[in-house]
Design a protein around this motif. Sequence first.
Motif, PDB file in Angstrom:
ATOM      1  N   ASN A 107      92.623 123.626  98.279  1.00 53.08           N
ATOM      2  CA  ASN A 107      94.022 123.038  98.126  1.00 53.08           C
ATOM      3  C   ASN A 107      94.554 122.192  99.206  1.00 53.08           C
ATOM      4  OD1 ASN A 107      93.612 125.576  96.490  1.00 53.08           O
ATOM      5  ND2 ASN A 107      95.671 125.158  95.807  1.00 53.08           N
ATOM      6  N   LYS A 145      95.362 118.423  98.778  1.00 52.21           N
ATOM      7  CA  LYS A 145      96.597 117.744  98.755  1.00 52.21           C
ATOM      8  C   LYS A 145      96.582 116.702  99.955  1.00 52.21           C
ATOM      9  CE  LYS A 145      99.325 121.899  98.012  1.00 52.21           C
ATOM     10  NZ  LYS A 145     100.152 122.934  98.645  1.00 52.21           N
ATOM     11  N   MET A 190      97.051 120.685  90.142  1.00 51.38           N
ATOM     12  CA  MET A 190      96.161 121.659  91.278  1.00 51.38           C
ATOM     13  C   MET A 190      96.837 122.985  90.968  1.00 51.38           C
ATOM     14  SD  MET A 190      96.906 121.431  95.208  1.00 51.38           S
ATOM     15  CE  MET A 190      96.580 119.734  95.049  1.00 51.38           C
ATOM     16  N   ASN A 204      95.618 129.705  95.754  1.00 45.03           N
ATOM     17  CA  ASN A 204      94.920 129.025  96.651  1.00 45.03           C
ATOM     18  C   ASN A 204      93.244 129.227  96.894  1.00 45.03           C
ATOM     19  OD1 ASN A 204      94.279 127.453  99.255  1.00 45.03           O
ATOM     20  ND2 ASN A 204      94.590 129.199 100.494  1.00 45.03           N
ATOM     21  N   CYS A 216      91.957 119.552  90.296  1.00 45.97           N
ATOM     22  CA  CYS A 216      91.486 120.775  91.055  1.00 45.97           C
ATOM     23  C   CYS A 216      91.704 121.952  90.169  1.00 45.97           C
ATOM     24  CB  CYS A 216      91.922 120.767  92.632  1.00 45.97           C
ATOM     25  SG  CYS A 216      91.076 122.101  93.335  1.00 45.97           S
TER      26      CYS A 216
END
Length: 288
Positions: A140, A144, A165, A169, A204
């Motif tokens: 993550n 980002k 996303m 995590n 993701c």
Amino acid sequence: FWSAIGICSIGVMVGGVNFLNDYLVSAYPQFPQWLGYAVTSMIIGISGIFVWRKLREANFLKYEFISIIMHKFRTPLTRINWSLEEMSPYNLQLPKEILNSVDTIRSANFELVQLTDMLVALKDSDETKYTYKFKKVSLNEIFKKMLKDYEPIFKNKNISMTTSMPAENLITISDPLKLEFALQIFFDNALIYTHRGGAVSFECKKNYNKAEIIITDSGIGISKSNLPRIFDQFYRSENAKSISTEGVGIGLFMAKRIIGRVGGIISAKSDGDSLGSSFTITLPIVKA
């Protein structure tokens, strides 16, 4: 110098043990002769392990140094390229001489990026797995960072960008520098091979015990005949050459090599020329 001293010391030790063994055998016939040979073998074996570890350490430091230098060298070159791209909307307001200079800088910078990539490829061709520094990495956070860095560049080229996303995590075991470098190749390709006014998406997500990073674009696409070869070293399709004439065809090769080293796989699909493409990077995930 110290290596020569070490080798000479080993030679003196082996010679001394053999001399002592011969003396003891001649002075004391009952003394086991094989014992001296065993001690000599132990000295040579221990010395060999010591020398091997020192050579291994030296190779590790060499590869680590090159990896850091390559990464650090490529970063300012990429920033120069971004700055040149950001100047594009204002090019029409510049004198012709300045425009020519900007084009020269852009071309030279691109060649430096390609040469840097080639040096990385040559280094990796002889690199063994211990040169990767594995640790827990947040996908993550890396994702980002990549999105934040590239968003203004896609916007400047008038390419719409959508992202997705997961809230969870996702953690993988990887080398963060090399993983980021591999992702950068896909982001760069999406930027280069997608025309102005096009669209890209970066996703993701978690898929069971795997993480998937999917990069999709509406760019030049890949023909069915070229698709099986796009990860080959130095291979470039004619369609790609028409868009970026100065590439050398090692980006996807390096990306696949790196992702494979960290336990992942890459797949690509496209409906054909001018129909866009999609790349999926699959990585194993672990508990945080």
